[in-house]
Write an enzyme that holds these catalytic residues in place. Structure first.
Site, PDB file in Angstrom:
ATOM      1  N   ILE A  70       0.777  -1.111  -0.044  1.00  0.00           N
ATOM      2  CA  ILE A  70      -0.036  -0.009  -0.061  1.00  0.00           C
ATOM      3  C   ILE A  70       1.013   1.219   0.182  1.00  0.00           C
ATOM      4  O   ILE A  70       0.662   2.161  -0.734  1.00  0.00           O
ATOM      5  CB  ILE A  70      -0.909   0.031   1.231  1.00  0.00           C
ATOM      6  CG1 ILE A  70      -1.751  -1.183   1.383  1.00  0.00           C
ATOM      7  CG2 ILE A  70      -1.961   1.211   1.221  1.00  0.00           C
ATOM      8  CD1 ILE A  70      -2.622  -1.630   0.358  1.00  0.00           C
ATOM      9  N   CYS A 129       7.745  -1.083   8.188  1.00  0.00           N
ATOM     10  CA  CYS A 129       6.958  -1.194   6.875  1.00  0.00           C
ATOM     11  C   CYS A 129       7.924  -1.521   5.759  1.00  0.00           C
ATOM     12  O   CYS A 129       8.983  -0.880   5.545  1.00  0.00           O
ATOM     13  CB  CYS A 129       6.224   0.049   6.395  1.00  0.00           C
ATOM     14  SG  CYS A 129       5.222   0.014   4.950  1.00  0.00           S
ATOM     15  N   ASN A 191       5.572  -7.007  12.046  1.00  0.00           N
ATOM     16  CA  ASN A 191       4.762  -6.502  10.937  1.00  0.00           C
ATOM     17  C   ASN A 191       4.882  -7.503   9.747  1.00  0.00           C
ATOM     18  O   ASN A 191       5.246  -8.754  10.036  1.00  0.00           O
ATOM     19  CB  ASN A 191       5.784  -5.403  10.613  1.00  0.00           C
ATOM     20  CG  ASN A 191       4.923  -4.364   9.732  1.00  0.00           C
ATOM     21  OD1 ASN A 191       4.147  -4.591   8.723  1.00  0.00           O
ATOM     22  ND2 ASN A 191       5.192  -2.897  10.008  1.00  0.00           N
ATOM     23  N   GLY A 264      -5.322  -8.448  12.171  1.00  0.00           N
ATOM     24  CA  GLY A 264      -5.053  -7.515  10.769  1.00  0.00           C
ATOM     25  C   GLY A 264      -5.966  -8.013   9.829  1.00  0.00           C
ATOM     26  O   GLY A 264      -7.264  -7.645   9.547  1.00  0.00           O
TER      27      GLY A 264
END
Lengths: 315, 280
Positions: A70, A129, A191, A264
């Protein structure tokens, strides 16, 4: 059944939080689910300014998983505080901001803005990220950089600071310790895993960014292992994240030593998951003769280790 | 307001090959759905396939509290849905997205459906007929077998102009051939509505632009959540007043977009870079 937990001085009505990037800013689910069902909500990653994010396609399905790039598209911290936070505060759930930055200074500045905004329970620091060219994983892939970012955020806010660690490292305990030494109050583990999916007809990556971050049930065993390693390495509490889609999955992380968990990708499969998992957690406690979810935390009986071995930390 | 609930399958009709009409009990969608809107649906909550699938709503019946989908079983999500027996359940969130907007008075609607992209036009056609406006559907596919709704759409009173690439029914060739012939001969102003493969949508957008007509296209990128949280389904959309393009969620700001504002993949390199002023 007591499902409330305490984490970094924050009381959560239950151990289930919505993971950053999978729940928008929370308000998108108003009217679809009862937001007060959640122990807490972690916002989409926020920089100082709005971000465009990565070129599409941004998501691809993989076996039992979701690969995404994203690229941290977002409205920026100022718009969040001004436009979203007042509306979100109407719901009885703990609110966490996922803090992003291209530089150490930007992380600190976002944290400073949050510090002055009422209604934020804590800051999750996104140093993991995989889908941005600067910042993100660059800070989470070097323990000294992890220390620098966490220390800067620590100095900029009175709010609890919760770095979100990357799984794309050989030894997560080095990063867990670096974050703890820099003043972190808790850790989010993990993550997404860096991945690549290829369209064999076009011989191009399936995602516009190229590589992406893998989430969903496919990564759960990796996530449980890393959360368990991190929980053993530090005294601060760990929030487990990775492929949770049921109470069983959440319990794996709790038993491994996590004090709370984040859901998530499963939000996409069923936004109503929280009610279902909470009911299942209650049933599990009853079946095991327990009355408090905290009795489960860190109770893993690992082969070759004494069952009294403490795997969790003291919050 | 859209609702997330377990929905019973109350009707299942095979209409040839991989095509099915599936009717689900879902009062909110039945009551509130507009043509062009969609639902996110999946059988069960298992890890395979990982995500729900978006499907355009073919019909909605407030009286029966049901909506119907036109589904082609092509992948794991659609196949699981088509294999569901009557009385089985699926997890369904809807209605979602921005619907088509009706044409102004005196303007006729030309609907262009490619393959299973014809799905929203049964609903839109009925609504336009109720409003007393004229609507004509151009329905294209490679072969007759890819037009399984032809007889049904005609039976509901729609004027349907088929086109197949192999000429097995209707005009031989692309669906844009009879569309352009119609536009050449039309005596009244026309507004275009299109849903189908991206190349067809782009072609319709070009035709509309060349003729100065308005067109709405329904885009179909992969969707994660359907409610604007994952930001996975973004498309490049030009702002008003020729401002730079921005990423817009197809789920919440679409799936229906003004064709003139969509930055199509073929033109994205030059137009996008120019419009973005070098930012990425």
């Amino acid at each position: 059944m007591k499902l409330a937990v305490e984490l970094a001085g924050i009381r959560l009505k239950n151990p289930l939080l919505a993971a950053s990037g999978t729940f928008g800013y929370g308000v998108e689910y108003e009217g679809i689910i009862e937001l007060a069902t959640l122990g807490g909500i972690v916002s989409k990653g926020l920089y100082l300014e709005p971000r465009d994010g990565a070129p599409p396609p941004r998501i691809a399905e993989t076996p039992s998983g979701l690969l995404n790039a994203i690229g941290l598209q977002g409205i920026g911290i100022h718009a969040f505080v001004k436009d979203v936070l007042p509306r979100l505060r109407a719901h009885d759930t703990a609110l966490f901001v996922n803090v992003c930055g291209d530089t150490v200074e930007e992380y600190a500045e976002v944290a400073r803005v949050c510090d002055g905004a009422p209604g934020i329970a804590g800051l999750e620091v996104n140093i993991s990220c995989p889908n941005v060219k600067q910042g993100g994983m660059a800070f989470g892939g070097d323990p000294r950089m992890t220390h620098a970012v966490v220390a800067a955020v620590r100095a900029a806010t009175r709010l609890p600071v919760i770095p979100k660690l990357s799984p794309n490292v050989a030894d997560i305990t080095l990063f867990a310790r670096a974050a703890e030494e820099a003043g972190a109050d808790a850790l989010s583990c993990i993550n997404t895993l860096l991945g690549l999916a290829i369209d064999v007809e076009t011989r191009r990556p399936k995602l516009g960014f190229g590589t992406g971050g893998l989430s969903g049930p496919a990564i759960r065993p990796v996530a449980v292992r890393m959360a368990w390693q991190a929980a053993r390495a530090v005294r601060i509490p760990v929030i487990g994240i990775g492929g949770i889609a049921s109470a069983q999955d959440a319990l794996e992380f709790l038993i491994a030593g996590c004090h709370a968990v984040q859901i998530g990708t499963a939000n996409f499969v069923d936004p109503g998951i929280y009610e279902r998992v909470l009911a299942e957690l209650g049933a599990y406690l009853e079946r095991h003769g327990k009355s408090d979810i905290r009795e489960v935390v860190g109770t893993l009986e690992y082969p070759g280790e004494a069952s009294e071995c403490k795997t969790g930390g003291t919050p | 307001m859209s609702a997330n609930r377990t929905s019973f399958l109350v009707g299942r009709e095979g209409i040839g090959g991989p095509y099915f009409l599936l009717t689900f009990l879902h009062p909110e969608t039945a009551r509130e759905a507009r043509p062009g809107q969609f639902v996110m649906i999946k059988v069960g909550v298992s890890a395979e396939p990982p995500l729900r699938r978006p499907f355009s709503i073919l019909e909605a019946s407030p009286e029966r509290e049901t909506f119907t989908l036109f589904v082609k079983a092509i992948g794991p999500g659609s196949s699981a849905l088509c294999a569901l027996p009557v009385g089985g359940v699926a997890q369904c969130l809807g209605p979602l997205g921005r619907p088509f907007s009706p044409p102004p008075d005196g303007t006729e609607a030309a609907l262009v459906g490619g393959g299973y992209g014809v799905a929203p036009f049964s609903f839109l056609g009925s609504e336009l007929a109720h409003r007393g406006g004229a609507a004509r559907l151009f329905y294209g596919g490679r072969t007759r077998a890819e037009l399984p709704l032809l007889a049904r759409l005609r039976a509901q009173g729609m004027e349907v102009v088929p086109a197949t690439e192999d000429g097995s029914v209707g005009t031989p060739g692309r669906v844009t051939l009879p569309l352009e012939a119609h536009l050449d001969a039309a005596k009244h102003p026309q507004r275009l509505y299109a849903c189908g493969p991206e190349a067809m949508l782009h072609a319709v957008a070009r035709i509309a632009a060349a003729r100065g007509l308005e067109a709405e296209v329904s885009l179909d990128p992969w969707m994660g959540c359907g409610v604007g949280t994952c930001l996975g389904c973004v498309v490049r959309v030009q702002g008003r007043d020729d401002a730079r393009w921005t990423y817009r969620c197809a789920c919440t700001e679409g799936p229906v977009f003004d064709a003139a504002r969509v930055v199509w993949p073929g033109e994205s390199e030059s137009r996008a870079r120019q419009a973005a002023g070098g930012r990425t």
